[in-house]
Design an enzyme around this catalytic site. Structure first.
Site, PDB file in Angstrom:
ATOM      1  N   LYS A   4      14.218 -25.007  24.382  1.00 24.01           N
ATOM      2  CA  LYS A   4      13.964 -26.455  24.239  1.00 24.01           C
ATOM      3  C   LYS A   4      13.382 -26.919  22.898  1.00 24.01           C
ATOM      4  CE  LYS A   4      14.156 -28.017  28.950  1.00 24.01           C
ATOM      5  NZ  LYS A   4      14.222 -26.971  29.962  1.00 24.01           N
ATOM      6  N   PHE A  17      12.259 -22.649  37.572  1.00 22.73           N
ATOM      7  CA  PHE A  17      13.551 -23.025  36.995  1.00 22.73           C
ATOM      8  C   PHE A  17      13.827 -22.134  35.793  1.00 22.73           C
ATOM      9  CE2 PHE A  17      16.597 -25.191  34.343  1.00 22.73           C
ATOM     10  CZ  PHE A  17      17.552 -25.551  35.270  1.00 22.73           C
ATOM     11  N   ASP A  76       8.897 -17.130  30.922  1.00 16.10           N
ATOM     12  CA  ASP A  76       9.869 -18.135  30.509  1.00 16.10           C
ATOM     13  C   ASP A  76       9.087 -19.309  29.917  1.00 16.10           C
ATOM     14  OD1 ASP A  76      11.576 -20.282  30.330  1.00 16.10           O
ATOM     15  OD2 ASP A  76      12.568 -19.929  32.250  1.00 16.10           O
TER      16      ASP A  76
HETATM   17  C1  LIG Z   1      15.201 -26.119  30.646  1.00 18.81           C
HETATM   18  C2  LIG Z   1      14.738 -24.788  31.103  1.00 18.81           C
HETATM   19  C3  LIG Z   1      15.611 -23.688  31.144  1.00 18.81           C
HETATM   20  C4  LIG Z   1      17.088 -23.812  30.826  1.00 18.81           C
HETATM   21  O1  LIG Z   1      17.321 -24.152  29.519  1.00 18.81           O
HETATM   22  P1  LIG Z   1      18.813 -24.618  29.066  1.00 18.81           P
HETATM   23  O2  LIG Z   1      18.691 -24.754  27.586  1.00 18.81           O
HETATM   24  O3  LIG Z   1      19.079 -25.917  29.776  1.00 18.81           O
HETATM   25  O4  LIG Z   1      19.740 -23.559  29.475  1.00 18.81           O
HETATM   26  C5  LIG Z   1      15.095 -22.458  31.492  1.00 18.81           C
HETATM   27  N1  LIG Z   1      13.796 -22.313  31.806  1.00 18.81           N
HETATM   28  C6  LIG Z   1      12.928 -23.342  31.778  1.00 18.81           C
HETATM   29  C7  LIG Z   1      11.492 -23.099  32.103  1.00 18.81           C
HETATM   30  C8  LIG Z   1      13.373 -24.618  31.444  1.00 18.81           C
HETATM   31  O5  LIG Z   1      12.521 -25.645  31.450  1.00 18.81           O
END
Ligand SMILES: *Cc1c(COP(=O)(O)O)cnc(C)c1O
Length: 397
Positions: free
Chosen positions: A252, A138, A223
């Site tokens: 986050k 994700f 990420d």
């Molecule tokens: C939540 C998340 C995102 C997206 O972050 P947003 O602030 O909602 O755009 C991207 N990568 C990972 C691994 C995430 O958990």
């Protein structure tokens, strides 16, 4: 306002993009949250790994208050001292040498994708633009990060997607090796998959990926939007694996609940961006940076937060595994690192989430059948015990 009225107005005025639980949260302190029903809840979601220090941590609150009185926003056409201080903190405590600030995880990943392409096209050939990501990953909801996200269920209906992305099974090194070609410029992975169901890779996977990237001049992007900011017991998850990425994204937990995103990289790759190549109006504004500085300083202050995260993570997993031994027909697995923890069920997890809410605990479910727990890093043993009792009640029914 009565909940029925809140729910009615919500349906009338808010786009229907979430299946929301039947409650509005009004107030939070630490791991506790209070709902519109006046009830107290134990918050094991913490805004999905966002309120790393719990709700309204006094240091974060004071930092926001002070900064709000002085200067809330100023353009990036001027030097922003809080932004520089935050960048220095992140750089000093990571592999990185430079930071770019934005407002969310998706934006941080957009920046990473753009930088990887720009650097590769300028330093290798025009045809080097492909990025390999993992299935069940994700990376966000913007068009590029949605394309990077290796899950069809999020992409359906939004085509045509961006060109130049391909997907491989996570934690399968031979598959990744086989997917490389001359056009590959980067590999983008979560060091621990979050939304995909809390998947921790085997010890040597990321090390092998690092070597593969070095051998082929491929940029390694981690990420860490969910796994970063102390969530795993180290400030960044990559530290567990004995390697470093070339680019890392954060969001986050970075602002302790205030929206802020960041892309970190080395001087070498940072050279891919020059003035005018990339920007963000709000990115790195004084207010968000003040919150992030207070958050990191508190995490690193005396080692307590990271240490607590590691100890409570182990305690939590032990307890979940005990639960699994009581209910082997219902619980498939309990796993995680630090306080990014998942419990995989035989069945859909949503009814469990709803039942926990009724009993006073906020939890989340991801990938359909994985209960996800991302409590604040300051969670205590007795709070974990309370949640385990609730889960025992709910699952044992
Ligand atoms: C939540 C998340 C995102 C997206 O972050 P947003 O602030 O909602 O755009 C991207 N990568 C990972 C691994 C995430 O958990």
């Amino acid at each position: 306002m009565e909940f029925s009225k809140i729910s009615e107005d919500s349906a009338r005025y808010i786009l229907n993009t979430y299946n929301r639980l039947p409650i509005a949260i009004r107030k939070g302190r630490g791991i506790k949250a209070w709902g519109s029903d006046g009830k107290e809840y134990l918050d094991f979601v913490s805004g999905i790994a966002t309120n790393v220090l719990g709700h309204c941590h006094p240091k974060v609150v004071v930092a926001i208050q002070k900064q709000a009185q002085r200067l809330i926003h100023i353009s990036n056409y001027y030097h922003i001292e809080n932004q520089i201080r935050l960048a220095k903190l992140l750089v000093t405590n990571s592999f990185a040498e430079k930071a770019f600030f934005c407002n969310s995880g998706a934006e941080a990943n957009e920046a990473a994708i753009k930088l990887a392409r720009k650097y590769s096209i300028e330093n290798f050939t025009q045809n080097r633009f492909k990025i390999i990501t993992a299935l069940n990953s994700f990376h966000g909801r913007t068009m590029a990060t949605l394309t990077a996200t290796g899950q069809e269920k999020f992409q359906k209906g939004f085509g045509p997607l961006l060109q130049g992305f391909s997907y491989v099974p996570y934690n399968d090194f031979p598959a990744l090796e086989a997917a490389l070609d001359k056009a590959t410029c980067a590999i983008m992975l979560e060091p621990i998959q979050g939304e995909g169901g809390i998947k921790v890779p085997s010890a040597d996977y990321l090390k092998n990926v690092r070597e593969l990237c070095d051998k082929n001049n491929i940029i390694l992007i981690f990420d860490e939007v969910q796994s970063g900011m102390g969530r795993t017991g180290k400030l960044f998850a990559y530290e567990h694996f004995g390697i470093t990425p070339d680019i890392m994204t954060l969001a986050k937990g970075l602002g302790g609940g205030v929206p802020i995103g960041c892309m970190l990289t080395t001087n070498k790759f940072a050279s891919g961006f020059q003035p005018g190549n990339h920007a963000s109006t709000f990115g790195g504004n004084p207010l968000a940076c003040a919150a992030a500085i207070a958050t990191i300083e508190t995490i690193l202050e005396d080692g307590f937060v990271l240490d607590n995260c590691t100890r409570m993570g182990e305690y939590f997993l032990t307890k979940l595994n005990l639960l699994k031994s009581y209910y082997p027909e219902q619980i498939v697995d309990a796993r995680g690192k630090g306080l990014i923890v998942g419990m995989e069920l035989m069945r859909d997890g949503l009814p469990i989430v709803k039942a926990c809410l009724e009993k006073g605990a906020l939890i989340n479910c991801t990938a359909g059948n994985v209960l996800r727990f991302t409590p604040p890093l300051i969670v205590e043993e007795n709070e974990i015990d309370k949640l385990i009792d609730i889960l025992d009640d709910v699952i044992g029914k």
